[in-house]
Design a protein around this motif. Structure first.
Motif, mmCIF file in Angstrom:
data_model
loop_
_atom_site.group_PDB
_atom_site.id
_atom_site.type_symbol
_atom_site.label_atom_id
_atom_site.label_comp_id
_atom_site.label_asym_id
_atom_site.label_seq_id
_atom_site.Cartn_x
_atom_site.Cartn_y
_atom_site.Cartn_z
ATOM 1 N N PRO A 290 5.201 16.237 -3.988
ATOM 2 C CA PRO A 290 6.182 15.334 -3.358
ATOM 3 C C PRO A 290 5.974 15.152 -1.855
ATOM 4 C CG PRO A 290 7.215 17.420 -3.958
ATOM 5 C CD PRO A 290 5.839 17.438 -4.530
ATOM 6 N N TRP A 291 5.507 16.177 -1.152
ATOM 7 C CA TRP A 291 5.357 16.042 0.296
ATOM 8 C C TRP A 291 4.274 15.026 0.649
ATOM 9 C CZ3 TRP A 291 9.083 17.486 3.254
ATOM 10 C CH2 TRP A 291 9.909 18.523 2.878
ATOM 11 N N ALA A 292 3.177 15.051 -0.086
ATOM 12 C CA ALA A 292 2.101 14.091 0.169
ATOM 13 C C ALA A 292 2.550 12.681 -0.183
ATOM 14 C CB ALA A 292 0.858 14.476 -0.642
ATOM 15 N N ARG A 293 3.258 12.546 -1.285
ATOM 16 C CA ARG A 293 3.720 11.225 -1.703
ATOM 17 C C ARG A 293 4.682 10.633 -0.678
ATOM 18 N NH1 ARG A 293 6.031 11.594 -7.636
ATOM 19 N NH2 ARG A 293 5.807 9.342 -7.534
ATOM 20 N N VAL A 294 5.701 11.399 -0.325
ATOM 21 C CA VAL A 294 6.700 10.901 0.616
ATOM 22 C C VAL A 294 6.084 10.720 2.001
ATOM 23 C CG1 VAL A 294 8.888 11.456 1.756
ATOM 24 C CG2 VAL A 294 8.622 11.864 -0.694
ATOM 25 N N GLY A 295 5.189 11.614 2.391
ATOM 26 C CA GLY A 295 4.526 11.490 3.690
ATOM 27 C C GLY A 295 3.700 10.210 3.782
ATOM 28 N N ALA A 296 2.923 9.928 2.730
ATOM 29 C CA ALA A 296 2.119 8.698 2.720
ATOM 30 C C ALA A 296 3.023 7.474 2.733
ATOM 31 C CB ALA A 296 1.208 8.687 1.503
ATOM 32 N N LEU A 297 4.086 7.508 1.952
ATOM 33 C CA LEU A 297 5.017 6.384 1.902
ATOM 34 C C LEU A 297 5.627 6.131 3.275
ATOM 35 C CD1 LEU A 297 6.678 4.390 0.050
ATOM 36 C CD2 LEU A 297 8.429 6.167 0.049
ATOM 37 N N LEU A 298 6.138 7.178 3.902
ATOM 38 C CA LEU A 298 6.778 7.009 5.209
ATOM 39 C C LEU A 298 5.784 6.605 6.293
ATOM 40 C CD1 LEU A 298 9.373 9.940 5.194
ATOM 41 C CD2 LEU A 298 9.782 7.497 4.803
ATOM 42 N N GLY B 150 0.812 -1.215 0.000
ATOM 43 C CA GLY B 150 0.000 0.000 0.000
ATOM 44 C C GLY B 150 0.841 1.258 0.000
ATOM 45 N N ALA B 151 1.981 1.230 0.680
ATOM 46 C CA ALA B 151 2.866 2.393 0.707
ATOM 47 C C ALA B 151 3.414 2.679 -0.679
ATOM 48 C CB ALA B 151 4.011 2.154 1.693
ATOM 49 N N VAL B 152 3.843 1.646 -1.366
ATOM 50 C CA VAL B 152 4.373 1.843 -2.721
ATOM 51 C C VAL B 152 3.256 2.304 -3.660
ATOM 52 C CG1 VAL B 152 5.456 0.666 -4.686
ATOM 53 C CG2 VAL B 152 6.243 0.199 -2.362
ATOM 54 N N ALA B 153 2.082 1.692 -3.528
ATOM 55 C CA ALA B 153 0.958 2.086 -4.379
ATOM 56 C C ALA B 153 0.541 3.527 -4.105
ATOM 57 C CB ALA B 153 -0.222 1.139 -4.147
ATOM 58 N N ALA B 154 0.498 3.919 -2.834
ATOM 59 C CA ALA B 154 0.116 5.289 -2.490
ATOM 60 C C ALA B 154 1.123 6.284 -3.046
ATOM 61 C CB ALA B 154 0.008 5.439 -0.973
ATOM 62 N N TYR B 155 2.390 5.910 -3.040
ATOM 63 C CA TYR B 155 3.420 6.807 -3.568
ATOM 64 C C TYR B 155 3.153 7.114 -5.041
ATOM 65 C CZ TYR B 155 7.989 8.635 -4.823
ATOM 66 O OH TYR B 155 9.003 9.428 -5.275
ATOM 67 N N TYR B 156 2.787 6.096 -5.797
ATOM 68 C CA TYR B 156 2.550 6.315 -7.221
ATOM 69 C C TYR B 156 1.160 6.893 -7.500
ATOM 70 C CZ TYR B 156 6.928 4.068 -8.233
ATOM 71 O OH TYR B 156 8.263 3.777 -8.293
ATOM 72 N N LEU B 157 0.180 6.559 -6.678
ATOM 73 C CA LEU B 157 -1.169 7.083 -6.907
ATOM 74 C C LEU B 157 -1.296 8.551 -6.520
ATOM 75 C CD1 LEU B 157 -3.342 4.059 -5.743
ATOM 76 C CD2 LEU B 157 -2.942 4.860 -8.085
ATOM 77 N N LEU B 158 -0.441 9.021 -5.644
ATOM 78 C CA LEU B 158 -0.496 10.415 -5.218
ATOM 79 C C LEU B 158 0.453 11.300 -6.015
ATOM 80 C CD1 LEU B 158 -0.690 9.934 -1.337
ATOM 81 C CD2 LEU B 158 -2.529 10.553 -2.894
ATOM 82 N N ALA B 159 0.729 10.941 -7.240
ATOM 83 C CA ALA B 159 1.671 11.707 -8.067
ATOM 84 C C ALA B 159 1.184 13.132 -8.294
ATOM 85 C CB ALA B 159 1.886 10.999 -9.400
#
Length: 128
Positions: A41-49, A28-37
């Motif tokens: 960048p802050w939302a993507r990295v924040g969701a991933l972390l 889910g972290a990897v998927a969220a990183y790509y889905l929040l493109a």
């Protein structure tokens, strides 16, 4: 001669579910990183972390996670027991290693040149 004790690993259904949850959180972290493109960048990295942190936290609540944490604590205890060399001893041993490497390199170079001379000049008669 004594036999070592048998170690049994017991894996409960709850632990299996926690580990499956960890795997799902990582995916889910990897998927969220790509889905929040589109979010930046802050939302993507924040969701991933955040999702990776949740996966790590869930892992450490399982039995394998507790065993890993115990192994880490035991490792730190063992490292504290190590008698580290003094600066002088470390420098001496480093000098010995450098000297050995130099002598070995010289030996290999001389052996190479000797074999080259024997094969090319004496055996084959090739002159440069």
């Amino acid at each position: 001669m004594s036999n070592p004790p048998n170690v049994e690993t017991v894996s409960t259904g709850a632990d299996k579910a926690k580990l499956a949850g960890c795997a799902l959180l990582v995916v889910g972290a990897v998927a969220a990183y790509y889905l929040l493109a589109a979010q930046g960048p802050w939302a993507r990295v924040g969701a991933l972390l955040a999702l990776l942190a949740a996966a790590v936290a869930l892992f450490f609540t399982s039995e394998p996670g507790r065993q890993l944490a115990g192994f880490g604590r035991d490792s730190v205890k063992e490292v504290r027991k190590v008698v580290w060399p003094t600066r002088k001893e470390a420098l001496q041993m480093t000098g010995y290693v450098f000297a050995f490497v130099f002598v070995m390199a010289l030996f290999l170079w001389l052996t190479d040149k000797l074999l080259e001379w024997v094969l090319y000049d004496l055996v084959l008669g090739w002159r440069r």
